[in-house]
Enzyme design. Structure first.
Site, PDB file in Angstrom:
ATOM      1  CB  SER A  12      -1.002  -0.134   1.187  1.00 58.10           C
ATOM      2  OG  SER A  12      -0.065   0.111   2.620  1.00 58.10           O
ATOM      3  NE  ARG A  34       2.906  -5.880   8.801  1.00 61.90           N
ATOM      4  CZ  ARG A  34       2.333  -5.334   9.948  1.00 61.90           C
ATOM      5  NH1 ARG A  34       2.648  -5.776  11.023  1.00 61.90           N
ATOM      6  NH2 ARG A  34       1.904  -4.234   9.753  1.00 61.90           N
ATOM      7  CG  ASP A  60       6.620  -9.071  10.905  1.00 59.81           C
ATOM      8  OD1 ASP A  60       7.253  -8.210  10.992  1.00 59.81           O
ATOM      9  OD2 ASP A  60       5.824  -9.459  12.042  1.00 59.81           O
ATOM     10  CE1 TYR A 149       8.376   7.896  10.060  1.00 60.38           C
ATOM     11  CE2 TYR A 149       8.666  10.309   9.684  1.00 60.38           C
ATOM     12  CZ  TYR A 149       8.281   9.131   9.135  1.00 60.38           C
ATOM     13  OH  TYR A 149       8.127   9.015   7.688  1.00 60.38           O
ATOM     14  CE  LYS A 153      11.177   7.330   7.656  1.00 58.25           C
ATOM     15  NZ  LYS A 153      11.137   6.180   6.937  1.00 58.25           N
ATOM     16  CB  THR A 184      -0.050   6.916   1.715  1.00 58.30           C
ATOM     17  OG1 THR A 184       0.298   7.196   2.903  1.00 58.30           O
ATOM     18  CG2 THR A 184       0.800   7.642   0.637  1.00 58.30           C
TER      19      THR A 184
END
Length: 254
Positions: A12, A34, A60, A149, A153, A184
């Site tokens: 996705s 997954r 996974d 996060y 990154k 998304t």
């Protein structure tokens, strides 16, 4: 265009969009995610639409044995992967002090350890052939303090800058792609309904444009790609701004 591309997080979001655009350019695909059922559906659609070969690799990446399968596939010189797209990831709430630390450790592993392992697996065969491309999906959060996060990154951008400088002369380029807020299902999977992310509409990007622009930068061998002029400007300002201002900007959205 690369003959075979392996994409993690391919079921996705940006991963699925990379699969569509690369298939449209004639690349064969290895899709890693997954959910086997979603992979099967996506693979069937891509085969029908573009006539390319699509291999499914359900895994996974936080399970060592399943990660080993993907590492082995990337390193398999008898079935060369010409482009690796490290896209798998997930988000957490920004309140680090309230997050379950095991979730934070998994977050770190998926965003740092997994792309490092897959990049290492890809480099040997690519350097031996004298060509290859590695794409690490980072974020503009790499330039704007944003809990763990942004830290993950930031590592990915720094690593990609170094690796591109180190290996581009040998025919293997490494590009960190740094999208801003992109439409998304990423935020939906964090439990945030559309319109509740607290981000102005003008800052949202279209996934098709993000992937198209980033692939242009990848083809040029850029070390870092920041899709869209608005985010190029924002990241430039963030580098010059006082840390307190950048931290406040990083608190926008979830």
């Amino acid at each position: 265009m690369a003959k075979t591309v392996l994409i993690t997080g391919a079921s996705s979001g940006l991963g699925a969009e990379y699969a569509r655009q690369l298939a449209a350019r004639g690349a064969h695909l290895v899709l890693v995610a997954r959910d086997r059922a979603v992979l099967e559906d996506n693979a069937a659609q891509l085969r029908r639409a573009y006539g390319v070969e699509v291999e499914m690799l359900p895994a996974d990446l936080l399970t060592p044995r399943e990660l080993e399968k993907v590492v082995a596939r990337v390193a398999d010189e008898s079935r060369p992967v010409e482009m690796l797209v490290n896209n798998a990831g997930f988000g957490l709430p920004l309140a680090f002090e309230r997050n379950d630390i095991s979730d934070e450790v998994d977050h770190l592993r998926l965003h740092v350890e997994v792309p490092m392992l897959l990049t290492h697996a890809a480099l040997g065969p690519m350097l031996a052939r004298g060509h290859g491309r590695i794409v690490n999906i980072a974020s503009v959060a790499a330039f704007i303090p944003r809990s763990t996060y942004g830290a993950c990154k930031g590592w990915l951008v720094s690593f990609s800058r170094w690796a591109n400088g180190r290996y581009a002369g040998s025919g293997v380029t490494v590009t960190a792609v740094c999208p801003g807020y992109t439409h998304t299902d990423f935020h939906h999977r964090m439990g945030l309904p559309p319109g509740e992310e607290g981000v102005p509409a003008a800052l949202w990007l279209d996934a098709r444009a993000v992937v198209r622009d980033s692939l242009r930068d990848v083809a040029r061998g850029a070390a870092v790609s920041v899709p869209s002029l608005r985010y190029k400007l924002l990241t430039g300002l963030a580098r010059l701004a006082p840390p307190s201002w950048a931290a406040r900007v990083g608190e926008r959205g979830r």
